[in-house]
Design a protein around this motif. Structure first.
Motif, PDB file in Angstrom:
ATOM      1  N   ASP A 183       0.736  -1.373   0.311  1.00  0.00           N
ATOM      2  CA  ASP A 183       0.018  -0.414  -0.410  1.00  0.00           C
ATOM      3  C   ASP A 183       0.766   1.561  -0.345  1.00  0.00           C
ATOM      4  OD1 ASP A 183      -1.801  -1.672   0.555  1.00  0.00           O
ATOM      5  OD2 ASP A 183      -2.809  -1.196   2.412  1.00  0.00           O
ATOM      6  N   ASP A 184       1.866   1.587   0.184  1.00  0.00           N
ATOM      7  CA  ASP A 184       3.102   2.167  -0.521  1.00  0.00           C
ATOM      8  C   ASP A 184       3.217   2.458  -0.897  1.00  0.00           C
ATOM      9  OD1 ASP A 184       4.766   3.900   1.317  1.00  0.00           O
ATOM     10  OD2 ASP A 184       5.754   2.852   1.981  1.00  0.00           O
ATOM     11  N   PRO A 185       3.193   3.984  -0.881  1.00  0.00           N
ATOM     12  CA  PRO A 185       3.307   4.547  -2.083  1.00  0.00           C
ATOM     13  C   PRO A 185       4.253   4.739  -3.199  1.00  0.00           C
ATOM     14  CG  PRO A 185       2.223   6.526  -0.759  1.00  0.00           C
ATOM     15  CD  PRO A 185       1.997   5.208  -0.450  1.00  0.00           C
ATOM     16  N   CYS A 186       5.473   4.836  -2.455  1.00  0.00           N
ATOM     17  CA  CYS A 186       6.721   4.584  -3.434  1.00  0.00           C
ATOM     18  C   CYS A 186       6.742   2.733  -3.421  1.00  0.00           C
ATOM     19  CB  CYS A 186       7.893   4.277  -1.796  1.00  0.00           C
ATOM     20  SG  CYS A 186       8.042   6.328  -1.605  1.00  0.00           S
ATOM     21  N   PHE A 187       6.375   1.945  -3.312  1.00  0.00           N
ATOM     22  CA  PHE A 187       6.559   0.477  -3.562  1.00  0.00           C
ATOM     23  C   PHE A 187       6.033   1.132  -5.039  1.00  0.00           C
ATOM     24  CE2 PHE A 187       5.035  -3.835  -3.669  1.00  0.00           C
ATOM     25  CZ  PHE A 187       6.512  -4.241  -3.598  1.00  0.00           C
ATOM     26  N   THR A 188       4.418   1.149  -5.185  1.00  0.00           N
ATOM     27  CA  THR A 188       3.794   0.659  -5.653  1.00  0.00           C
ATOM     28  C   THR A 188       4.037   1.073  -7.516  1.00  0.00           C
ATOM     29  OG1 THR A 188       2.161   2.746  -5.180  1.00  0.00           O
ATOM     30  CG2 THR A 188       1.110   0.664  -4.768  1.00  0.00           C
ATOM     31  N   THR A 212       6.730  -0.572  -9.041  1.00  0.00           N
ATOM     32  CA  THR A 212       6.153  -1.283  -9.821  1.00  0.00           C
ATOM     33  C   THR A 212       5.207  -0.989 -10.601  1.00  0.00           C
ATOM     34  OG1 THR A 212       5.688  -2.423  -7.403  1.00  0.00           O
ATOM     35  CG2 THR A 212       4.770  -3.348  -9.011  1.00  0.00           C
ATOM     36  N   SER A 213       5.183  -0.339 -10.766  1.00  0.00           N
ATOM     37  CA  SER A 213       3.830   0.550 -12.001  1.00  0.00           C
ATOM     38  C   SER A 213       4.958   0.627 -13.230  1.00  0.00           C
ATOM     39  CB  SER A 213       2.968   1.472 -11.668  1.00  0.00           C
ATOM     40  OG  SER A 213       3.917   2.998 -11.752  1.00  0.00           O
ATOM     41  N   ASN A 214       6.639   1.817 -12.472  1.00  0.00           N
ATOM     42  CA  ASN A 214       7.372   1.488 -13.107  1.00  0.00           C
ATOM     43  C   ASN A 214       7.572   0.965 -14.039  1.00  0.00           C
ATOM     44  OD1 ASN A 214       7.304   4.986 -13.024  1.00  0.00           O
ATOM     45  ND2 ASN A 214       9.163   4.937 -11.655  1.00  0.00           N
ATOM     46  N   LYS A 255       6.285  -1.853 -14.424  1.00  0.00           N
ATOM     47  CA  LYS A 255       5.392  -3.098 -15.829  1.00  0.00           C
ATOM     48  C   LYS A 255       4.575  -1.803 -16.579  1.00  0.00           C
ATOM     49  CE  LYS A 255       1.962  -4.570 -12.621  1.00  0.00           C
ATOM     50  NZ  LYS A 255       0.883  -4.304 -11.413  1.00  0.00           N
ATOM     51  N   ASN A 256       5.921  -0.731 -16.990  1.00  0.00           N
ATOM     52  CA  ASN A 256       5.682   0.301 -17.432  1.00  0.00           C
ATOM     53  C   ASN A 256       6.385   0.320 -18.441  1.00  0.00           C
ATOM     54  OD1 ASN A 256       3.161   1.231 -16.842  1.00  0.00           O
ATOM     55  ND2 ASN A 256       3.910   3.516 -16.484  1.00  0.00           N
ATOM     56  N   ARG A 257       7.992  -0.573 -17.748  1.00  0.00           N
ATOM     57  CA  ARG A 257       8.912  -0.754 -18.783  1.00  0.00           C
ATOM     58  C   ARG A 257       8.728  -2.150 -19.915  1.00  0.00           C
ATOM     59  NH1 ARG A 257      13.632  -0.832 -14.478  1.00  0.00           N
ATOM     60  NH2 ARG A 257      12.258   1.068 -13.960  1.00  0.00           N
ATOM     61  N   ALA A 258       8.076  -2.462 -18.923  1.00  0.00           N
ATOM     62  CA  ALA A 258       7.718  -4.324 -19.035  1.00  0.00           C
ATOM     63  C   ALA A 258       6.655  -4.213 -20.374  1.00  0.00           C
ATOM     64  CB  ALA A 258       7.625  -5.099 -18.272  1.00  0.00           C
ATOM     65  N   ASN A 259       5.735  -2.827 -20.545  1.00  0.00           N
ATOM     66  CA  ASN A 259       5.129  -3.079 -21.422  1.00  0.00           C
ATOM     67  C   ASN A 259       5.425  -2.311 -22.786  1.00  0.00           C
ATOM     68  OD1 ASN A 259       2.745  -2.958 -22.627  1.00  0.00           O
ATOM     69  ND2 ASN A 259       2.279  -1.214 -21.809  1.00  0.00           N
ATOM     70  N   ARG A 260       6.416  -1.032 -22.643  1.00  0.00           N
ATOM     71  CA  ARG A 260       6.786  -1.096 -23.543  1.00  0.00           C
ATOM     72  C   ARG A 260       8.128  -2.332 -24.093  1.00  0.00           C
ATOM     73  NH1 ARG A 260      10.056   4.110 -21.191  1.00  0.00           N
ATOM     74  NH2 ARG A 260       9.191   2.905 -18.983  1.00  0.00           N
ATOM     75  N   ARG A 261       8.805  -2.342 -24.059  1.00  0.00           N
ATOM     76  CA  ARG A 261       9.301  -3.190 -23.581  1.00  0.00           C
ATOM     77  C   ARG A 261       8.917  -4.467 -25.338  1.00  0.00           C
ATOM     78  NH1 ARG A 261      12.018  -5.987 -19.860  1.00  0.00           N
ATOM     79  NH2 ARG A 261      12.847  -4.478 -18.671  1.00  0.00           N
ATOM     80  N   GLU A 262       7.696  -5.141 -24.859  1.00  0.00           N
ATOM     81  CA  GLU A 262       6.983  -6.124 -25.062  1.00  0.00           C
ATOM     82  C   GLU A 262       6.092  -5.004 -26.723  1.00  0.00           C
ATOM     83  OE1 GLU A 262       3.974  -7.361 -22.822  1.00  0.00           O
ATOM     84  OE2 GLU A 262       5.182  -8.614 -21.247  1.00  0.00           O
ATOM     85  N   LYS A 263       6.193  -4.187 -26.141  1.00  0.00           N
ATOM     86  CA  LYS A 263       5.707  -3.352 -27.382  1.00  0.00           C
ATOM     87  C   LYS A 263       6.318  -3.557 -28.854  1.00  0.00           C
ATOM     88  CE  LYS A 263       1.945  -1.145 -25.860  1.00  0.00           C
ATOM     89  NZ  LYS A 263       1.294   0.779 -25.115  1.00  0.00           N
ATOM     90  N   ARG A 264       7.910  -2.611 -27.941  1.00  0.00           N
ATOM     91  CA  ARG A 264       8.858  -2.876 -28.734  1.00  0.00           C
ATOM     92  C   ARG A 264       9.070  -4.319 -30.079  1.00  0.00           C
ATOM     93  NH1 ARG A 264      12.677   0.997 -25.701  1.00  0.00           N
ATOM     94  NH2 ARG A 264      11.989  -0.966 -24.000  1.00  0.00           N
TER      95      ARG A 264
END
Length: 189
Positions: free
Chosen positions: A12-17, A20-22, A24-33
């Motif tokens: 629930d800590d904002p630093c942790f999420t 994690t979202s960064n 996920k975004n990086r992994a998502n961009r990598r998958e798109k590339r």
């Protein structure tokens, strides 16, 4: 005491999420590339293999050189295997050049580029049976001169879309000019 004051990270800590979202975004961009790269590689294979397959089929059907083998030729005339290799290399390079233009969206911007490319493919498919199978030197000369013209147009239009594509047409243009020279010499033998 200080160990009791340390704050434990929880989900629930904002630093942790954020972390994690960064990720996920990086992994998502990598998958798109990766997906784009796979599509690009697939289109490259199709763009190069289509003219190569046509040329191989043409060589298989009409490449025996019945008419070419029976002619008395000067010493500088290429052997039949070299003609086949040159035509295959030219098909490969033109397919690659056309892919460069297609990737840039150039066939939509310059529709004449596609017409010229398809014209070149048709003329290069007509040259083999005309000269090597039927032995029609005059017709072969006309076909090879038309190939030179379409390649000049391809080079001009391809260069407007992608300079690398325009410049990579030049070896094919040199090959077509050489074929025109061979045909011209065959006419006057």
């Amino acid at each position: 005491m200080e160990s009791q004051n340390l704050k434990h990270r929880s989900r629930d800590d904002p630093c942790f999420t954020t972390t994690t979202s960064n990720e996920k975004n990086r992994a998502n961009r990598r998958e798109k590339r990766m997906a784009m790269a796979k599509r690009g590689l697939r289109s490259l294979v199709i763009a190069v293999s289509f003219p190569l397959s046509l040329t191989l089929l043409n060589i298989y059907l009409f490449g025996s050189g019945r008419g070419y083998a029976s002619l008395s030729k000067p010493f500088w005339f290429p052997p039949l295997w070299l003609l086949h290799t040159g035509c295959l290399a030219s098909s490969f390079v033109m397919g690659l050049s056309a892919w460069f233009v297609w990737v840039e969206g150039g066939f939509h911007v310059k529709p004449t580029a596609l017409s010229l490319y398809l014209g070149y493919l048709g003329l290069s498919m007509a040259w083999h049976p005309t000269v090597l199978w039927m032995g029609a030197s005059w017709a072969g000369l006309l076909v090879s001169l038309a190939m030179v013209g379409t390649l000049v147009g391809c080079s001009r239009d391809f260069r407007k879309v992608n300079p690398i594509a325009g410049n990579s047409v030049m070896p094919c243009l040199a090959w077509a000019a050489f074929l025109a020279t061979v045909n011209l010499k065959l006419v006057f033998l």
